[in-house]
Scaffold this motif. Sequence first.
Motif, PDB file in Angstrom:
ATOM      1  N   PRO A 158      42.434  30.255  39.518  1.00 13.15           N
ATOM      2  CA  PRO A 158      43.234  31.422  39.136  1.00 13.15           C
ATOM      3  C   PRO A 158      42.374  32.678  39.001  1.00 13.15           C
ATOM      4  O   PRO A 158      41.245  32.628  38.498  1.00 13.15           O
ATOM      5  CB  PRO A 158      43.828  31.022  37.780  1.00 13.15           C
ATOM      6  CG  PRO A 158      43.794  29.529  37.769  1.00 13.15           C
ATOM      7  CD  PRO A 158      42.570  29.142  38.549  1.00 13.15           C
ATOM      8  N   LEU A 159      42.915  33.798  39.482  1.00 17.38           N
ATOM      9  CA  LEU A 159      42.228  35.086  39.352  1.00 17.38           C
ATOM     10  C   LEU A 159      42.492  35.631  37.951  1.00 17.38           C
ATOM     11  O   LEU A 159      43.598  36.065  37.639  1.00 17.38           O
ATOM     12  CB  LEU A 159      42.734  36.069  40.410  1.00 17.38           C
ATOM     13  CG  LEU A 159      42.152  37.482  40.358  1.00 17.38           C
ATOM     14  CD1 LEU A 159      40.637  37.466  40.548  1.00 17.38           C
ATOM     15  CD2 LEU A 159      42.814  38.370  41.418  1.00 17.38           C
ATOM     16  N   THR A 160      41.474  35.595  37.117  1.00 16.10           N
ATOM     17  CA  THR A 160      41.576  36.097  35.754  1.00 16.10           C
ATOM     18  C   THR A 160      40.752  37.370  35.623  1.00 16.10           C
ATOM     19  O   THR A 160      39.967  37.721  36.515  1.00 16.10           O
ATOM     20  CB  THR A 160      41.071  35.042  34.751  1.00 16.10           C
ATOM     21  OG1 THR A 160      39.755  34.605  35.163  1.00 16.10           O
ATOM     22  CG2 THR A 160      42.001  33.831  34.727  1.00 16.10           C
ATOM     23  N   ASN A 161      40.915  38.082  34.507  1.00 15.34           N
ATOM     24  CA  ASN A 161      40.236  39.370  34.324  1.00 15.34           C
ATOM     25  C   ASN A 161      38.722  39.258  34.452  1.00 15.34           C
ATOM     26  O   ASN A 161      38.067  40.168  34.965  1.00 15.34           O
ATOM     27  CB  ASN A 161      40.598  39.960  32.956  1.00 15.34           C
ATOM     28  CG  ASN A 161      42.011  40.532  32.941  1.00 15.34           C
ATOM     29  OD1 ASN A 161      42.535  40.925  33.985  1.00 15.34           O
ATOM     30  ND2 ASN A 161      42.651  40.557  31.775  1.00 15.34           N
ATOM     31  N   ASP A 162      38.163  38.145  33.997  1.00 16.09           N
ATOM     32  CA  ASP A 162      36.703  38.019  34.049  1.00 16.09           C
ATOM     33  C   ASP A 162      36.193  37.741  35.473  1.00 16.09           C
ATOM     34  O   ASP A 162      34.988  37.778  35.719  1.00 16.09           O
ATOM     35  CB  ASP A 162      36.210  36.918  33.095  1.00 16.09           C
ATOM     36  CG  ASP A 162      36.821  35.563  33.419  1.00 16.09           C
ATOM     37  OD1 ASP A 162      37.963  35.535  33.881  1.00 16.09           O
ATOM     38  OD2 ASP A 162      36.139  34.545  33.201  1.00 16.09           O
ATOM     39  N   ARG A 163      37.110  37.494  36.410  1.00 13.59           N
ATOM     40  CA  ARG A 163      36.705  37.270  37.805  1.00 13.59           C
ATOM     41  C   ARG A 163      37.031  38.465  38.706  1.00 13.59           C
ATOM     42  O   ARG A 163      36.727  38.443  39.888  1.00 13.59           O
ATOM     43  CB  ARG A 163      37.411  36.017  38.357  1.00 13.59           C
ATOM     44  CG  ARG A 163      36.963  34.714  37.689  1.00 13.59           C
ATOM     45  CD  ARG A 163      37.501  33.513  38.470  1.00 13.59           C
ATOM     46  NE  ARG A 163      36.964  32.272  37.932  1.00 13.59           N
ATOM     47  CZ  ARG A 163      37.614  31.491  37.083  1.00 13.59           C
ATOM     48  NH1 ARG A 163      38.826  31.831  36.680  1.00 13.59           N
ATOM     49  NH2 ARG A 163      37.073  30.368  36.647  1.00 13.59           N
ATOM     50  N   LEU A 164      37.662  39.483  38.130  1.00 16.24           N
ATOM     51  CA  LEU A 164      38.090  40.622  38.947  1.00 16.24           C
ATOM     52  C   LEU A 164      36.918  41.346  39.607  1.00 16.24           C
ATOM     53  O   LEU A 164      36.974  41.693  40.791  1.00 16.24           O
ATOM     54  CB  LEU A 164      38.884  41.612  38.092  1.00 16.24           C
ATOM     55  CG  LEU A 164      40.358  41.298  37.861  1.00 16.24           C
ATOM     56  CD1 LEU A 164      40.979  42.339  36.939  1.00 16.24           C
ATOM     57  CD2 LEU A 164      41.119  41.226  39.178  1.00 16.24           C
ATOM     58  N   LEU A 165      35.855  41.596  38.854  1.00 22.66           N
ATOM     59  CA  LEU A 165      34.717  42.345  39.396  1.00 22.66           C
ATOM     60  C   LEU A 165      34.090  41.590  40.558  1.00 22.66           C
ATOM     61  O   LEU A 165      33.747  42.180  41.590  1.00 22.66           O
ATOM     62  CB  LEU A 165      33.681  42.598  38.294  1.00 22.66           C
ATOM     63  CG  LEU A 165      32.539  43.547  38.670  1.00 22.66           C
ATOM     64  CD1 LEU A 165      33.080  44.899  39.111  1.00 22.66           C
ATOM     65  CD2 LEU A 165      31.574  43.721  37.497  1.00 22.66           C
ATOM     66  N   SER A 166      33.981  40.291  40.405  1.00 17.30           N
ATOM     67  CA  SER A 166      33.417  39.467  41.472  1.00 17.30           C
ATOM     68  C   SER A 166      34.278  39.544  42.725  1.00 17.30           C
ATOM     69  O   SER A 166      33.767  39.649  43.845  1.00 17.30           O
ATOM     70  CB  SER A 166      33.296  38.015  40.991  1.00 17.30           C
ATOM     71  OG  SER A 166      32.857  37.191  42.047  1.00 17.30           O
ATOM     72  N   LEU A 167      35.601  39.502  42.540  1.00 11.69           N
ATOM     73  CA  LEU A 167      36.516  39.607  43.684  1.00 11.69           C
ATOM     74  C   LEU A 167      36.355  40.948  44.383  1.00 11.69           C
ATOM     75  O   LEU A 167      36.236  41.002  45.617  1.00 11.69           O
ATOM     76  CB  LEU A 167      37.968  39.436  43.214  1.00 11.69           C
ATOM     77  CG  LEU A 167      39.041  39.740  44.273  1.00 11.69           C
ATOM     78  CD1 LEU A 167      38.969  38.744  45.417  1.00 11.69           C
ATOM     79  CD2 LEU A 167      40.434  39.746  43.642  1.00 11.69           C
ATOM     80  N   ARG A 168      36.345  42.027  43.623  1.00 13.19           N
ATOM     81  CA  ARG A 168      36.282  43.363  44.220  1.00 13.19           C
ATOM     82  C   ARG A 168      34.965  43.597  44.955  1.00 13.19           C
ATOM     83  O   ARG A 168      34.920  44.349  45.930  1.00 13.19           O
ATOM     84  CB  ARG A 168      36.512  44.421  43.140  1.00 13.19           C
ATOM     85  CG  ARG A 168      37.978  44.438  42.671  1.00 13.19           C
ATOM     86  CD  ARG A 168      38.202  45.318  41.479  1.00 13.19           C
ATOM     87  NE  ARG A 168      39.580  45.178  40.984  1.00 13.19           N
ATOM     88  CZ  ARG A 168      39.984  45.601  39.805  1.00 13.19           C
ATOM     89  NH1 ARG A 168      39.125  46.184  38.984  1.00 13.19           N
ATOM     90  NH2 ARG A 168      41.232  45.424  39.431  1.00 13.19           N
ATOM     91  N   ARG A 169      33.903  42.958  44.501  1.00 11.48           N
ATOM     92  CA  ARG A 169      32.630  43.065  45.209  1.00 11.48           C
ATOM     93  C   ARG A 169      32.674  42.347  46.552  1.00 11.48           C
ATOM     94  O   ARG A 169      31.841  42.587  47.419  1.00 11.48           O
ATOM     95  CB  ARG A 169      31.510  42.468  44.348  1.00 11.48           C
ATOM     96  CG  ARG A 169      31.074  43.376  43.197  1.00 11.48           C
ATOM     97  CD  ARG A 169      30.082  42.670  42.319  1.00 11.48           C
ATOM     98  NE  ARG A 169      29.566  43.552  41.263  1.00 11.48           N
ATOM     99  CZ  ARG A 169      28.990  43.118  40.147  1.00 11.48           C
ATOM    100  NH1 ARG A 169      28.873  41.815  39.929  1.00 11.48           N
ATOM    101  NH2 ARG A 169      28.553  43.976  39.248  1.00 11.48           N
ATOM    102  N   SER A 170      33.640  41.456  46.702  1.00 12.86           N
ATOM    103  CA  SER A 170      33.759  40.675  47.930  1.00 12.86           C
ATOM    104  C   SER A 170      34.683  41.323  48.945  1.00 12.86           C
ATOM    105  O   SER A 170      34.814  40.823  50.061  1.00 12.86           O
ATOM    106  CB  SER A 170      34.285  39.264  47.602  1.00 12.86           C
ATOM    107  OG  SER A 170      33.439  38.607  46.696  1.00 12.86           O
ATOM    108  N   ILE A 171      35.335  42.423  48.556  1.00 10.90           N
ATOM    109  CA  ILE A 171      36.358  43.050  49.398  1.00 10.90           C
ATOM    110  C   ILE A 171      35.903  44.406  49.931  1.00 10.90           C
ATOM    111  O   ILE A 171      35.329  45.206  49.206  1.00 10.90           O
ATOM    112  CB  ILE A 171      37.673  43.238  48.605  1.00 10.90           C
ATOM    113  CG1 ILE A 171      38.281  41.887  48.228  1.00 10.90           C
ATOM    114  CG2 ILE A 171      38.688  44.049  49.414  1.00 10.90           C
ATOM    115  CD1 ILE A 171      39.519  42.010  47.353  1.00 10.90           C
TER     116      ILE A 171
END
Length: 219
Positions: free
Chosen positions: A41-54
């Motif tokens: 699940p995409l949770t708030n603590d994983r958002l920064l990691s996701l955005r760095r991947s996009i």
Amino acid sequence: IPSNRMTAIVGRSGAGKSTLIDILMGLNHPNRGEVRIDDVPLTNDRLLSLRRSISYIPQDPFLFNATIRENLLIIDPEASDESIWESLEFAAAGDFVSKLPQGLDTLIGDRGVRLSGGERQRLVLARAILRKPAILVLDEATSALDTENEAKIQSAIERLKGKMTIIVIPHRLSTIRNADQVLVMDQGEIIQVGEYNQLANEKRGMFSNLLGIQMESRV
């Protein structure tokens, strides 16, 4: 959305395409359900990691009043000239940049005004590629281009297939013939999923209807 494949999202204006993209990028949160990445699940603590991947390319490309090199280094200040030229070649931009009098050190003006629309969009694509994203999102990124420049962008995107997950909201449906899958949206819901030719042959389906409308508008 399978990884390292190309997925196109289509639908009428207001169908919810851009909203879905915003949810997938973590810019909006779904009212119900959740976004899962590799079944996590995409949770708030994983958002920064996701955005760095996009890397995200919008309809209206933004460039700074600086040199081509400086515009590219914004995304990766440590990038070498070799990496820069590699990304320019991938984006079908190497040829026109190499012919400029100052090459990478050419000033492009406010929002890239000294370049043509096609050159600006290819430069933005090169910048997106430079950071080697896991996910590349294009939101009607070729809508302002003529057919020749759109074809160059399409060719560049084809070369990226298999190297990253590509999510495209197309301006013209003809540009997504080689997508691995097409998601068709209507009123906020996905109503069809399949390959381009498969959906085109479903004569009563939304996708076939959208294709017919676009073909009529070009006559």
